[in-house]
Write a protein that holds these residues in place. Structure first.
Motif, mmCIF file in Angstrom:
data_model
loop_
_atom_site.group_PDB
_atom_site.id
_atom_site.type_symbol
_atom_site.label_atom_id
_atom_site.label_comp_id
_atom_site.label_asym_id
_atom_site.label_seq_id
_atom_site.Cartn_x
_atom_site.Cartn_y
_atom_site.Cartn_z
ATOM 1 N N VAL A 47 -20.171 -57.530 88.858
ATOM 2 C CA VAL A 47 -19.826 -57.391 90.274
ATOM 3 C C VAL A 47 -20.103 -58.646 91.088
ATOM 4 O O VAL A 47 -19.734 -58.713 92.267
ATOM 5 C CB VAL A 47 -20.565 -56.194 90.913
ATOM 6 N N ALA A 51 -18.586 -59.243 94.836
ATOM 7 C CA ALA A 51 -19.477 -59.138 95.991
ATOM 8 C C ALA A 51 -19.451 -60.420 96.804
ATOM 9 O O ALA A 51 -19.399 -60.393 98.042
ATOM 10 C CB ALA A 51 -20.894 -58.820 95.525
ATOM 11 N N THR A 123 -25.025 -49.486 88.890
ATOM 12 C CA THR A 123 -23.940 -50.326 89.385
ATOM 13 C C THR A 123 -23.989 -50.444 90.900
ATOM 14 O O THR A 123 -23.780 -51.537 91.459
ATOM 15 C CB THR A 123 -22.584 -49.751 88.949
ATOM 16 N N ILE A 127 -24.410 -53.930 93.022
ATOM 17 C CA ILE A 127 -23.536 -54.376 94.108
ATOM 18 C C ILE A 127 -24.365 -54.710 95.346
ATOM 19 O O ILE A 127 -24.149 -55.733 96.007
ATOM 20 C CB ILE A 127 -22.481 -53.301 94.424
ATOM 21 N N ARG A 130 -26.257 -58.046 94.730
ATOM 22 C CA ARG A 130 -25.395 -59.231 94.726
ATOM 23 C C ARG A 130 -24.857 -59.517 96.137
ATOM 24 O O ARG A 130 -24.686 -60.663 96.509
ATOM 25 C CB ARG A 130 -24.245 -59.039 93.737
ATOM 26 N N GLY A 140 -21.434 -55.243 100.587
ATOM 27 C CA GLY A 140 -21.645 -54.424 99.399
ATOM 28 C C GLY A 140 -21.273 -52.976 99.636
ATOM 29 O O GLY A 140 -20.691 -52.321 98.766
ATOM 30 N N LEU A 143 -17.475 -52.820 99.613
ATOM 31 C CA LEU A 143 -16.932 -52.889 98.252
ATOM 32 C C LEU A 143 -17.094 -51.556 97.535
ATOM 33 O O LEU A 143 -16.147 -51.043 96.931
ATOM 34 C CB LEU A 143 -17.631 -54.002 97.472
ATOM 35 N N ALA A 144 -18.282 -50.971 97.607
ATOM 36 C CA ALA A 144 -18.526 -49.696 96.927
ATOM 37 C C ALA A 144 -17.628 -48.598 97.480
ATOM 38 O O ALA A 144 -17.108 -47.766 96.722
ATOM 39 C CB ALA A 144 -19.995 -49.306 97.064
#
Length: 204
Positions: A47, A51, A123, A127, A130, A140, A143-144
């Motif tokens: 990731v 990220a 995971t 995320i 990062r 983050g 993104l998730a």
């Protein structure tokens, strides 16, 4: 270091060999522990590029399995995952990550005995970390959210002047010989964890 294509991470024999190598390096013969430690490293490497792109506001690479180049260390861990360039729209990045995770996580769980939900949680924390490393926790979360599916959203906590991931996963490192729980481990008592994070934050 050896380099393999992303599809290798769905092959049971290859996974079993890498997870066994990881177990030997940590001194554990428990596949669940070795598999979780292995996935912590893979998830973080997988990731990282996405990220950073989300934080920087630039088009994110598309991490489809057939576009991944994975650098494998002698201990079985994946040091780096490079997303090979392609022509897809940047909007394909999050769906591609979801498809990759949906292919790899069940395979890792089957080989190691680690729980599928636990690996998704690892995971999410990866995320979050990062994104923090790149300078924007909110990226983050975004993104998730775009990945969706079984991926939880990373959570964060402010301690002093620092932001930490409020972890929802455990890497199980404390089950390896001679190792202790991580400072931010969710299995620590809440007050103890907060006290240790305060000490860490005060060290800046």
């Amino acid at each position: 270091m050896n380099s393999v294509h992303g599809e290798a991470m769905t092959r049971p024999e290859w996974l079993a060999e890498r997870i066994a190598e990881m177990g030997r390096s940590w001194g554990t013969e428990t596949p669940r522990v070795a598999g979780t430690l292995w996935w912590c490293m893979v998830a973080s490497a997988l990731v990282e590029q996405l990220a950073r792109a989300y934080v920087d506001g630039v088009p994110a690479p598309v991490p489809a399995l057939d576009r991944l180049d994975c650098e494998v260390r002698p201990d079985g861990g994946v040091e780096r995952v490079r997303v090979l360039p392609g022509t897809e729209s940047a909007d394909a990045a999050a769906p591609a990550l979801r498809a990759t995770l949906e292919a790899v996580i069940p395979a890792v769980a089957e080989v190691s005995g680690a729980g599928v939900a636990s690996l998704w949680a690892v995971t999410a924390d990866a995320i979050g970390n990062r994104a923090l490393d790149a300078g924007d926790a909110a990226a983050g979360v975004r993104l998730a959210r775009e990945v969706g599916g079984k991926l939880p959203a990373p959570r964060f906590v402010e301690v002093g002047a620092r932001t930490f991931v409020r972890r929802i996963s455990c890497c199980l490192v404390f089950e390896a010989p001679g190792c202790d729980m991580c400072t931010s481990c969710p299995k620590r008592p809440a007050e103890e964890r907060l006290s240790m994070l305060r000490e860490l934050a005060g060290g800046d």
